[in-house]
Design a protein around this motif. Structure first.
Motif, short mmCIF file in Angstrom:
data_model
loop_
_atom_site.label_atom_id
_atom_site.label_comp_id
_atom_site.label_asym_id
_atom_site.label_seq_id
_atom_site.Cartn_x
_atom_site.Cartn_y
_atom_site.Cartn_z
N LYS A 203 2.34 12.20 2.91
CA LYS A 203 2.18 11.27 1.78
C LYS A 203 2.60 9.86 2.15
O LYS A 203 2.69 8.98 1.30
CB LYS A 203 2.98 11.74 0.55
N ALA A 204 2.87 9.63 3.42
CA ALA A 204 3.24 8.28 3.85
C ALA A 204 1.98 7.51 4.20
O ALA A 204 0.90 8.06 4.27
CB ALA A 204 4.17 8.36 5.06
N GLY A 205 2.13 6.21 4.44
CA GLY A 205 0.99 5.41 4.86
C GLY A 205 0.18 4.83 3.71
O GLY A 205 -0.86 4.21 3.92
N ASP A 206 0.66 5.04 2.48
CA ASP A 206 -0.03 4.47 1.33
C ASP A 206 0.39 3.01 1.17
O ASP A 206 1.58 2.72 1.07
CB ASP A 206 0.34 5.28 0.08
N PRO A 207 -0.58 2.09 1.14
CA PRO A 207 -0.22 0.67 1.01
C PRO A 207 0.61 0.36 -0.22
O PRO A 207 1.31 -0.66 -0.25
CB PRO A 207 -1.59 -0.03 0.94
N ARG A 208 0.59 1.23 -1.22
CA ARG A 208 1.40 0.97 -2.42
C ARG A 208 2.90 1.03 -2.12
O ARG A 208 3.72 0.56 -2.91
CB ARG A 208 1.03 1.96 -3.53
N ASP A 209 3.26 1.65 -0.98
CA ASP A 209 4.67 1.74 -0.59
C ASP A 209 5.07 0.64 0.38
O ASP A 209 6.14 0.70 0.99
CB ASP A 209 4.95 3.10 0.06
N ASN A 210 4.22 -0.37 0.58
CA ASN A 210 4.54 -1.44 1.53
C ASN A 210 5.79 -2.21 1.12
O ASN A 210 6.08 -2.37 -0.07
CB ASN A 210 3.37 -2.43 1.64
N THR A 211 6.53 -2.69 2.14
CA THR A 211 7.65 -3.59 1.93
C THR A 211 7.36 -4.86 2.73
O THR A 211 6.29 -4.98 3.33
CB THR A 211 8.96 -2.96 2.44
N ASP A 212 8.32 -5.77 2.80
CA ASP A 212 8.14 -6.96 3.64
C ASP A 212 7.99 -6.57 5.11
O ASP A 212 7.39 -7.29 5.89
CB ASP A 212 9.34 -7.91 3.51
#
Ligand code: ZN
Length: 314
Positions: A203-212
């Motif tokens: 479930k990783a790699g989703d752009p919605r979880d992006n940080t700086d």
């Protein structure tokens, strides 16, 4: 500009069994390429990473567990999906694969090296803190970034991962490091095909979880070289420029090629040269770059892609 390729015949001896896509033939094809087309480039042997090096990013008991799984004969396995295959000579290859980036760092520090390519296997970007996954055991790229910061005075190492799969291990290790070291973040950016392994598992790699400092970009099945360049321009370069890296680590996977059997993007070999040039042109001029091989499973395409990558890099 002083450049080098790091590789070892030990990578030919990491036997993963019949029909395994992550095969010794991948490195043999690159050795053939270096001998025919890159005769002017310095070819160097890496030193093996030691346990103390690897323990900077992996659980020590996990490292010893991998060592214990090396069989005297036949095959062993280190993951639940039976993809991380080990055989009698694998341990040397694992340590040398992890050591390539570290040797490049030493040569950057002492010998004026500026750019390097590590023709190494097994790959690393799916390996997490205490888990082997997707042909990967130790996270070569993250280890290089971490040690660049902890031992060589680089303050802002950035990892750019253009393998077609999400580097879930590097993503997790970067987030873990950044939570523990908020004043010394490491940067990780990945472009990968959407809805492709290991997305469904982690479930990783989703752009919605992006940080700086962790930037994921997904590409739809069938995306081509222009789509890839556009995604970098739109989403990755602004974050990378804001971070101002002082060393660049490339997780150089070539399985976004149109002929790759494990994925569905449509890049041509020359697109990897264009992408490499664009990444270099976007970075602060003169910063060291260490490119480390990840995936790429169609042998002829891999050779052509690496050729284009090296022509732009070295
Ligand atoms: Zn891959």
């Amino acid at each position: 500009m002083k450049t080098a390729i790091y590789t070892s015949d030990a990578f030919l001896n990491h036997d993963t069994g019949h029909n395994h896509p992550e095969s010794p033939a991948r490195i043999q094809a690159l050795h053939d390429l270096f001998a025919s087309d890159f005769t002017d480039t310095s070819l160097k042997q890496p030193r093996p990473a030691d346990i103390e090096d690897i323990a900077e990013i992996h659980d020590e008991s996990y490292i010893y567990d991998i060592m214990d799984r090396i069989p005297d004969f036949g095959y062993g396995c280190a993951d639940t999906e039976s993809e991380c295959i080990l055989s009698h000579n694998s341990w040397d290859a694992l340590l040398l694969s992890a050591g390539c980036g570290l040797t490049a760092l030493e040569d950057i520090n002492h010998n004026g090296l500026t750019r390097a390519f590590c023709a190494a296997r097994p790959p690393g970007h799916h390996a997490d803190y205490a888990a082997a996954m997707g042909f990967c055991f130790f996270n070569n790229a993250f280890l290089t970034a971490k040690i660049a910061q902890s031992r060589y005075g680089f303050k802002r190492p950035a990892i750019i991962d253009f393998d077609v799969h999400h580097g879930n291990g590097t993503d997790a290790l970067t987030r873990r490091h950044n939570a523990e070291n908020p004043n010394q973040p490491i940067f990780y950016a990945s472009s990968h095909q959407s809805e492709l392994w290991p997305y469904s598992i982690t479930k990783a790699g989703d752009p919605r979880d992006n940080t700086d400092y962790v930037v994921n970009v997904t590409l739809n099945e069938g995306a081509n070289g222009k789509d890839m360049l556009d995604a970098y321009t739109k989403s990755i370069y602004p974050a990378l420029k804001a971070y101002k890296p002082d060393i660049l680590i490339l997780s150089a996977g070539f399985d976004a090629h149109k002929d790759d059997p494990l994925a569905g993007l449509a890049l041509k070999s020359e697109d990897f040269g264009a992408l490499t040039s664009a990444i270099i042109n976007t970075s602060e001029s003169g910063i060291p770059i260490i490119s480390i091989l990840e995936g790429g499973y169609e042998i002829k395409a891999l050779s052509r892609c690496v050729s284009a990558h090296l022509t732009a890099l070295l």
